[in-house]
Design a protein around this motif. Sequence first.
Motif, short mmCIF file in Angstrom:
data_model
loop_
_atom_site.label_atom_id
_atom_site.label_comp_id
_atom_site.label_asym_id
_atom_site.label_seq_id
_atom_site.Cartn_x
_atom_site.Cartn_y
_atom_site.Cartn_z
N SER A 1 -66.72 6.75 -30.15
CA SER A 1 -66.35 5.57 -30.94
C SER A 1 -66.69 5.82 -32.41
O SER A 1 -67.41 6.76 -32.74
N TRP A 2 -66.17 4.96 -33.27
CA TRP A 2 -66.44 5.06 -34.70
C TRP A 2 -67.66 4.21 -35.05
O TRP A 2 -67.90 3.17 -34.43
N SER A 3 -68.41 4.65 -36.05
CA SER A 3 -69.55 3.87 -36.53
C SER A 3 -69.02 2.55 -37.11
O SER A 3 -67.85 2.45 -37.47
N LYS A 4 -69.90 1.58 -37.20
CA LYS A 4 -69.52 0.27 -37.76
C LYS A 4 -69.18 0.45 -39.23
O LYS A 4 -69.90 1.10 -39.97
N ALA A 5 -68.07 -0.14 -39.64
CA ALA A 5 -67.66 -0.07 -41.05
C ALA A 5 -68.37 -1.17 -41.82
O ALA A 5 -68.16 -2.35 -41.55
N LEU A 6 -69.25 -0.79 -42.74
CA LEU A 6 -69.89 -1.78 -43.58
C LEU A 6 -68.86 -2.32 -44.55
O LEU A 6 -67.85 -1.66 -44.83
N GLU A 7 -69.08 -3.49 -45.08
CA GLU A 7 -68.12 -4.09 -46.02
C GLU A 7 -68.32 -3.46 -47.39
O GLU A 7 -68.89 -4.06 -48.30
N PHE A 8 -67.81 -2.24 -47.54
CA PHE A 8 -68.01 -1.48 -48.78
C PHE A 8 -67.03 -1.86 -49.87
O PHE A 8 -67.11 -1.38 -50.99
N CYS A 9 -66.08 -2.75 -49.57
CA CYS A 9 -65.16 -3.29 -50.58
C CYS A 9 -65.30 -4.81 -50.58
O CYS A 9 -65.21 -5.43 -49.52
N LYS A 10 -65.51 -5.38 -51.73
CA LYS A 10 -65.68 -6.83 -51.88
C LYS A 10 -64.48 -7.42 -52.60
O LYS A 10 -63.87 -6.76 -53.44
N LYS A 11 -64.16 -8.67 -52.30
CA LYS A 11 -63.05 -9.34 -52.96
C LYS A 11 -63.32 -9.49 -54.45
O LYS A 11 -64.44 -9.80 -54.85
N LYS A 12 -62.27 -9.28 -55.27
CA LYS A 12 -62.38 -9.48 -56.71
C LYS A 12 -62.33 -10.97 -57.02
O LYS A 12 -61.73 -11.75 -56.27
N SER A 13 -62.92 -11.35 -58.16
CA SER A 13 -62.95 -12.75 -58.58
C SER A 13 -61.84 -13.03 -59.60
O SER A 13 -61.58 -12.22 -60.48
N CYS A 14 -61.25 -14.20 -59.49
CA CYS A 14 -60.26 -14.66 -60.48
C CYS A 14 -60.91 -15.48 -61.58
O CYS A 14 -60.24 -15.89 -62.51
N GLY A 15 -62.20 -15.77 -61.46
CA GLY A 15 -62.86 -16.60 -62.46
C GLY A 15 -62.51 -18.07 -62.25
O GLY A 15 -61.91 -18.46 -61.25
N HIS A 16 -62.89 -18.90 -63.21
CA HIS A 16 -62.63 -20.34 -63.09
C HIS A 16 -61.14 -20.62 -63.24
O HIS A 16 -60.50 -20.09 -64.15
N PRO A 17 -60.55 -21.46 -62.38
CA PRO A 17 -59.11 -21.70 -62.41
C PRO A 17 -58.63 -22.69 -63.47
O PRO A 17 -57.43 -22.88 -63.64
N GLY A 18 -59.54 -23.31 -64.19
CA GLY A 18 -59.16 -24.31 -65.19
C GLY A 18 -59.19 -25.71 -64.58
O GLY A 18 -59.20 -25.86 -63.36
N GLU A 19 -59.23 -26.70 -65.44
CA GLU A 19 -59.31 -28.09 -64.96
C GLU A 19 -58.43 -28.96 -65.85
O GLU A 19 -58.49 -28.87 -67.07
#
Length: 167
Positions: free
Chosen positions: A80-98
């Motif tokens: 089997s394959w070793s567990k894949a750690l979450e080595f990629c994180k989602k990028k942020s769009c910053g504040h969407p405005g109000e």
Amino acid sequence: MRRAWLLLRLLGGLAALLAAAARAAVGCGVPTRLSFAELRNEYKNQNNFSVEETAKYTCRSGYRRDPQLQPVITCLENGSWSKALEFCKKKSCGHPGEPENGRVIVTDIHFGSTVNFTCEEGHRLIGQPYRRCEISSTRVAWSGDVPICERIPCLPPPDIPNGRHTG
């Protein structure tokens, strides 16, 4: 006695060789498919990996690599394959405005998330009531524009036959 000892050593060595051959024969099939990363090109057509061989990944669009973690998984002795750690994180769009005279309802500002807009009482929303954090060219950005909260005008008072309005 010496013959029996030599025979036992020979059988022990043979068993070790067979065990090593069995481990090498096990191997792993196609590496794990990940939502946040894809196999590097040099591994995409490889269908079998030897024990202890690694498969390397690159982050998908909308994700960035966590510098603390290696983007690899390893073929284990049990096939089997070793567990894949979450080595990629989602990028942020910053504040969407109000919008003025309104508010944004934010639960997350990272790739794939959606925010919603509402207006204060006496105002109506002009534009999309939501924005989504998505890929725009080569970066992540909020879709569309911040909507406008427009004041709802009051209607003129109705005519009153034989009467008038006060105030």
